[in-house]
Design a protein around this motif. Structure first.
Motif, mmCIF file in Angstrom:
data_model
loop_
_atom_site.group_PDB
_atom_site.id
_atom_site.type_symbol
_atom_site.label_atom_id
_atom_site.label_comp_id
_atom_site.label_asym_id
_atom_site.label_seq_id
_atom_site.Cartn_x
_atom_site.Cartn_y
_atom_site.Cartn_z
ATOM 1 N N ARG A 132 17.496 90.462 90.113
ATOM 2 C CA ARG A 132 17.790 90.938 88.752
ATOM 3 C C ARG A 132 19.022 90.241 88.185
ATOM 4 O O ARG A 132 19.074 89.946 86.991
ATOM 5 C CB ARG A 132 17.992 92.451 88.739
ATOM 6 N N VAL A 133 20.000 89.988 89.049
ATOM 7 C CA VAL A 133 21.185 89.257 88.601
ATOM 8 C C VAL A 133 20.771 87.870 88.116
ATOM 9 O O VAL A 133 21.256 87.397 87.090
ATOM 10 C CB VAL A 133 22.242 89.163 89.723
ATOM 11 N N LEU A 134 19.877 87.242 88.845
ATOM 12 C CA LEU A 134 19.384 85.923 88.425
ATOM 13 C C LEU A 134 18.645 86.028 87.093
ATOM 14 O O LEU A 134 18.796 85.178 86.219
ATOM 15 C CB LEU A 134 18.462 85.334 89.486
ATOM 16 N N ARG A 135 17.846 87.074 86.975
ATOM 17 C CA ARG A 135 17.072 87.261 85.756
ATOM 18 C C ARG A 135 17.988 87.463 84.544
ATOM 19 O O ARG A 135 17.723 86.982 83.462
ATOM 20 C CB ARG A 135 16.152 88.471 85.923
ATOM 21 N N TYR A 136 19.075 88.219 84.759
ATOM 22 C CA TYR A 136 20.007 88.510 83.672
ATOM 23 C C TYR A 136 21.312 87.761 83.858
ATOM 24 O O TYR A 136 22.352 88.192 83.392
ATOM 25 C CB TYR A 136 20.270 90.015 83.591
ATOM 26 N N ASP A 162 27.036 78.569 90.041
ATOM 27 C CA ASP A 162 28.269 78.833 90.783
ATOM 28 C C ASP A 162 28.725 80.281 90.637
ATOM 29 O O ASP A 162 29.164 80.892 91.601
ATOM 30 C CB ASP A 162 29.387 77.893 90.318
ATOM 31 N N ALA A 163 28.603 80.833 89.442
ATOM 32 C CA ALA A 163 29.015 82.218 89.204
ATOM 33 C C ALA A 163 28.138 83.181 89.995
ATOM 34 O O ALA A 163 28.633 84.134 90.597
ATOM 35 C CB ALA A 163 28.965 82.552 87.718
ATOM 36 N N ILE A 164 26.852 82.917 90.023
ATOM 37 C CA ILE A 164 25.934 83.795 90.754
ATOM 38 C C ILE A 164 26.156 83.668 92.251
ATOM 39 O O ILE A 164 26.204 84.669 92.973
ATOM 40 C CB ILE A 164 24.476 83.505 90.369
ATOM 41 N N GLU A 165 26.318 82.450 92.728
ATOM 42 C CA GLU A 165 26.565 82.246 94.157
ATOM 43 C C GLU A 165 27.854 82.933 94.592
ATOM 44 O O GLU A 165 27.912 83.574 95.637
ATOM 45 C CB GLU A 165 26.632 80.756 94.477
ATOM 46 N N ALA A 166 28.890 82.849 93.766
ATOM 47 C CA ALA A 166 30.155 83.519 94.069
ATOM 48 C C ALA A 166 29.979 85.033 94.085
ATOM 49 O O ALA A 166 30.524 85.723 94.954
ATOM 50 C CB ALA A 166 31.222 83.120 93.049
ATOM 51 N N ALA A 167 29.198 85.548 93.141
ATOM 52 C CA ALA A 167 28.947 86.991 93.094
ATOM 53 C C ALA A 167 28.202 87.457 94.335
ATOM 54 O O ALA A 167 28.524 88.494 94.911
ATOM 55 C CB ALA A 167 28.168 87.348 91.836
ATOM 56 N N VAL A 168 27.219 86.689 94.763
ATOM 57 C CA VAL A 168 26.466 87.037 95.976
ATOM 58 C C VAL A 168 27.392 87.033 97.181
ATOM 59 O O VAL A 168 27.415 87.976 97.978
ATOM 60 C CB VAL A 168 25.278 86.073 96.198
ATOM 61 N N ARG A 169 28.156 85.962 97.324
ATOM 62 C CA ARG A 169 29.057 85.835 98.471
ATOM 63 C C ARG A 169 30.071 86.976 98.517
ATOM 64 O O ARG A 169 30.333 87.553 99.557
ATOM 65 C CB ARG A 169 29.770 84.484 98.419
ATOM 66 N N GLU A 170 30.634 87.279 97.367
ATOM 67 C CA GLU A 170 31.712 88.260 97.311
ATOM 68 C C GLU A 170 31.233 89.710 97.381
ATOM 69 O O GLU A 170 31.920 90.561 97.937
ATOM 70 C CB GLU A 170 32.504 88.060 96.014
ATOM 71 N N HIS A 171 30.045 90.001 96.843
ATOM 72 C CA HIS A 171 29.645 91.392 96.689
ATOM 73 C C HIS A 171 28.373 91.790 97.441
ATOM 74 O O HIS A 171 27.888 92.915 97.249
ATOM 75 C CB HIS A 171 29.476 91.715 95.206
ATOM 76 N N ALA A 172 27.832 90.936 98.270
ATOM 77 C CA ALA A 172 26.588 91.259 98.974
ATOM 78 C C ALA A 172 26.743 92.501 99.850
ATOM 79 O O ALA A 172 25.841 93.347 99.891
ATOM 80 C CB ALA A 172 26.123 90.071 99.821
ATOM 81 N N ARG A 173 27.861 92.636 100.532
ATOM 82 C CA ARG A 173 28.070 93.806 101.398
ATOM 83 C C ARG A 173 28.144 95.087 100.576
ATOM 84 O O ARG A 173 27.594 96.114 100.964
ATOM 85 C CB ARG A 173 29.327 93.632 102.240
ATOM 86 N N LEU A 174 28.830 95.030 99.440
ATOM 87 C CA LEU A 174 28.925 96.192 98.558
ATOM 88 C C LEU A 174 27.535 96.610 98.087
ATOM 89 O O LEU A 174 27.176 97.791 98.150
ATOM 90 C CB LEU A 174 29.806 95.874 97.343
ATOM 91 N N MET A 179 15.930 77.332 87.617
ATOM 92 C CA MET A 179 14.753 77.591 86.795
ATOM 93 C C MET A 179 15.098 78.472 85.596
ATOM 94 O O MET A 179 14.593 78.250 84.505
ATOM 95 C CB MET A 179 13.652 78.277 87.613
ATOM 96 N N VAL A 180 15.923 79.485 85.804
ATOM 97 C CA VAL A 180 16.245 80.391 84.705
ATOM 98 C C VAL A 180 17.449 79.919 83.907
ATOM 99 O O VAL A 180 17.831 80.548 82.936
ATOM 100 C CB VAL A 180 16.459 81.842 85.200
ATOM 101 N N GLY A 181 18.063 78.824 84.313
ATOM 102 C CA GLY A 181 19.152 78.224 83.547
ATOM 103 C C GLY A 181 20.439 79.026 83.576
ATOM 104 O O GLY A 181 21.142 79.115 82.584
ATOM 105 N N THR A 182 20.765 79.622 84.695
ATOM 106 C CA THR A 182 21.982 80.419 84.796
ATOM 107 C C THR A 182 23.111 79.601 85.388
ATOM 108 O O THR A 182 22.903 78.503 85.888
ATOM 109 C CB THR A 182 21.745 81.645 85.694
#
Length: 185
Positions: free
Chosen positions: A55-59, A18-30, A12-15
């Motif tokens: 917020r990551v999705l928003r930006y 793959d980059a966001i999914e990778a960021a979530v997977r890699e940094h969710a615990r942090l 929906m926000v046109g992001t």
């Protein structure tokens, strides 16, 4: 009505999904650990973690230009957690009266049981002493020890200089050392 998924929001926000999914997977615990270190509550930390990734999705468009996603996410997570703690009027500072916790002496015939109790007691005292530090010192100490961020990363997260981070970290450790040394007296 169903909740939108991470993928549908990203579309929906046109992001870059793959980059966001990778960021979530890699940094969710942090992100969760940072939120928990500020909020000290599992449910609040989960909510703050979700809000961080919203917020990551928003930006998300900015994610592609970020050199260090870990530090960028840590900064967002820190701000979200601090905002949430302020909104609910959460103050982790303790008064001097609360700091005067008597050191309990446990006697046991079993060395392992005694060591376990004393270890738990020391953990509680350290948590109490860290909570009593002024916020700028507490923030730097948590990000350094709990999140294992470098001074450069901490400076970016908190928006201060590396020299300031090193100074605050040094002062926090000196204060903790003095408080722990006073227990033995």
């Amino acid at each position: 009505m169903t909740q939108p998924t991470l993928v549908s929001i990203a579309q929906m926000v046109g992001t870059n999904e793959d980059a966001i999914e990778a960021a979530v997977r890699e940094h969710a615990r942090l992100v969760y650990r940072i939120a928990y270190s500020v909020l000290r509550n599992h449910h609040d930390a989960e909510d703050a973690t979700q809000e961080t990734f919203v917020r990551v999705l928003r930006y998300g468009r900015k994610l592609e230009g970020v050199e260090d996603p870990k530090t960028w996410l840590a900064k967002i997570a820190w701000r979200v957690a601090v905002e949430r703690s302020r909104r609910r009027g959460f103050n982790q500072s303790l008064s001097e009266a609360e700091m005067q916790v008597p050191s309990m002496q446990f006697r046991s015939d079993l060395a392992s049981a005694e060591e376990s109790v004393l270890g738990n007691e020391m953990t509680q005292l350290l948590t109490l002493f860290i909570s009593a530090l002024p916020e700028p010192l507490r923030a730097v100490l948590r990000l350094s020890t709990v999140e294992e961020l470098s001074t450069a990363e901490i400076a970016q997260v908190l928006g201060s200089s590396e020299a300031s981070v090193r100074s605050r970290l040094f002062r926090a450790r000196v204060i903790l050392k003095q408080k722990l040394a006073s227990l033995g007296k």
